[in-house]
Scaffold this motif. Structure first.
Motif, PDB file in Angstrom:
ATOM      1  N   GLU A 168       0.832  -1.205   0.000  1.00 36.45           N
ATOM      2  CA  GLU A 168       0.000   0.000   0.000  1.00 36.45           C
ATOM      3  C   GLU A 168       0.869   1.259   0.000  1.00 36.45           C
ATOM      4  O   GLU A 168       0.567   2.239  -0.688  1.00 36.45           O
ATOM      5  N   VAL A 169       1.962   1.221   0.759  1.00 34.07           N
ATOM      6  CA  VAL A 169       2.876   2.362   0.809  1.00 34.07           C
ATOM      7  C   VAL A 169       3.520   2.576  -0.558  1.00 34.07           C
ATOM      8  O   VAL A 169       3.583   3.698  -1.074  1.00 34.07           O
ATOM      9  N   VAL A 170       4.002   1.501  -1.161  1.00 38.93           N
ATOM     10  CA  VAL A 170       4.655   1.588  -2.466  1.00 38.93           C
ATOM     11  C   VAL A 170       3.695   2.157  -3.512  1.00 38.93           C
ATOM     12  O   VAL A 170       4.062   3.037  -4.308  1.00 38.93           O
ATOM     13  N   ASN A 171       2.462   1.674  -3.521  1.00 43.52           N
ATOM     14  CA  ASN A 171       1.476   2.168  -4.488  1.00 43.52           C
ATOM     15  C   ASN A 171       1.134   3.634  -4.253  1.00 43.52           C
ATOM     16  O   ASN A 171       0.949   4.405  -5.202  1.00 43.52           O
ATOM     17  N   ARG A 172       1.058   4.008  -2.990  1.00 44.37           N
ATOM     18  CA  ARG A 172       0.763   5.402  -2.668  1.00 44.37           C
ATOM     19  C   ARG A 172       1.905   6.315  -3.115  1.00 44.37           C
ATOM     20  O   ARG A 172       1.665   7.381  -3.692  1.00 44.37           O
ATOM     21  N   LEU A 173       3.121   5.903  -2.866  1.00 52.38           N
ATOM     22  CA  LEU A 173       4.273   6.703  -3.267  1.00 52.38           C
ATOM     23  C   LEU A 173       4.406   6.758  -4.785  1.00 52.38           C
ATOM     24  O   LEU A 173       4.716   7.800  -5.358  1.00 52.38           O
ATOM     25  N   GLY A 174       4.170   5.616  -5.444  1.00 49.91           N
ATOM     26  CA  GLY A 174       4.298   5.563  -6.891  1.00 49.91           C
ATOM     27  C   GLY A 174       3.284   6.422  -7.603  1.00 49.91           C
ATOM     28  O   GLY A 174       3.568   7.022  -8.648  1.00 49.91           O
ATOM     29  N   GLY A 175       2.085   6.489  -7.054  1.00 47.23           N
ATOM     30  CA  GLY A 175       1.061   7.368  -7.590  1.00 47.23           C
ATOM     31  C   GLY A 175       0.485   6.947  -8.925  1.00 47.23           C
ATOM     32  O   GLY A 175      -0.048   7.791  -9.656  1.00 47.23           O
ATOM     33  N   CYS A 176       0.577   5.666  -9.256  1.00 46.78           N
ATOM     34  CA  CYS A 176       0.063   5.197 -10.552  1.00 46.78           C
ATOM     35  C   CYS A 176      -0.761   3.923 -10.402  1.00 46.78           C
ATOM     36  O   CYS A 176      -0.638   2.981 -11.203  1.00 46.78           O
TER      37      CYS A 176
END
Length: 206
Positions: free
Chosen positions: A123-131
């Motif tokens: 979830e953190v990775v997806n939030r940071l990636g923003g895509c």
């Protein structure tokens, strides 16, 4: 192999890489929405924690290769990138399998399981990636499972079981830990190198 294809004997310059326990702990803290876990998360404390960190880095690499291979100019260069990507994908599969072996086991010294930890860090990775959702935990809802038919997620992919692809700015947002491709931090505290990164900085492509 890279030097042979590029026909260069010059040494490769690399950015400063911070693989400290504190950096990885920062990502985990974000996942659990705390300033710091107690005790602080340490990827070097035990095998499951270390494998999780290795799997995360491997995932970024595989996704980046999936994104850039179609853009590589030159048959020799494209073949090189494809072969490196396939090798990395095999390593990624091994690491996911190791994590999945302990999917319902707690991660010492905490009470949460590996399944919960992978879901929260994803979830953190997806939030940071923003895509969108491109990083997935070991247990997912049916709508994120392979072809919407399973919740087990050893080999993550899209609804058609194809590898997710990421591009430069997504990767930078994640590895910097800032959600901004022009704001260094995290694994690369001094930023990145290369003409593409300099262009991203120049054009302020966050």
């Amino acid at each position: 192999a890279i030097k042979q294809v590029l026909r260069s004997n010059l040494p490769f310059q690399g950015p400063r890489l911070d693989l400290s326990a504190q950096v990885f702990a920062g990502f985990v803290n974000l996942g659990f929405n705390v300033s710091t876990l107690s005790p602080p998360f340490n990827i070097y404390a035990n095998t499951p924690s270390f494998v999780l960190a290795a799997e995360a880095i491997s995932a970024f690499t595989v996704q980046y290769y999936a994104g850039i291979i179609p853009l590589i100019i030159g048959d020799e260069q494209r073949q090189l990138v494809a072969r490196i990507g396939l090798h990395e994908a095999a390593a990624f599969g091994v690491l996911r399998t190791i994590l999945n072996d302990g999917v319902n086991s707690t991660v010492p010294p905490y009470t949460f399981t590996m399944a919960e930890l992978t879901n929260r860090t994803s979830e953190v990775v997806n939030r940071l990636g923003g895509c969108g959702v491109k990083d997935e935990g070991l247990i997912v809802p049916f709508q994120l499972g392979a072809e919407n038919r399973t919740t087990s997620n050893v080999v993550p992919g899209d609804v058609n079981s194809l590898a997710h692809a990421r591009f430069e700015r997504e990767i930078l947002r994640i590895v910097f830990g800032t959600g901004n491709a022009t704001m260094p931090g995290g694994l690369f505290p001094d930023g990145f190198i290369g003409a593409l990164y300099q262009l991203i900085i120049k054009l302020k492509l966050s």
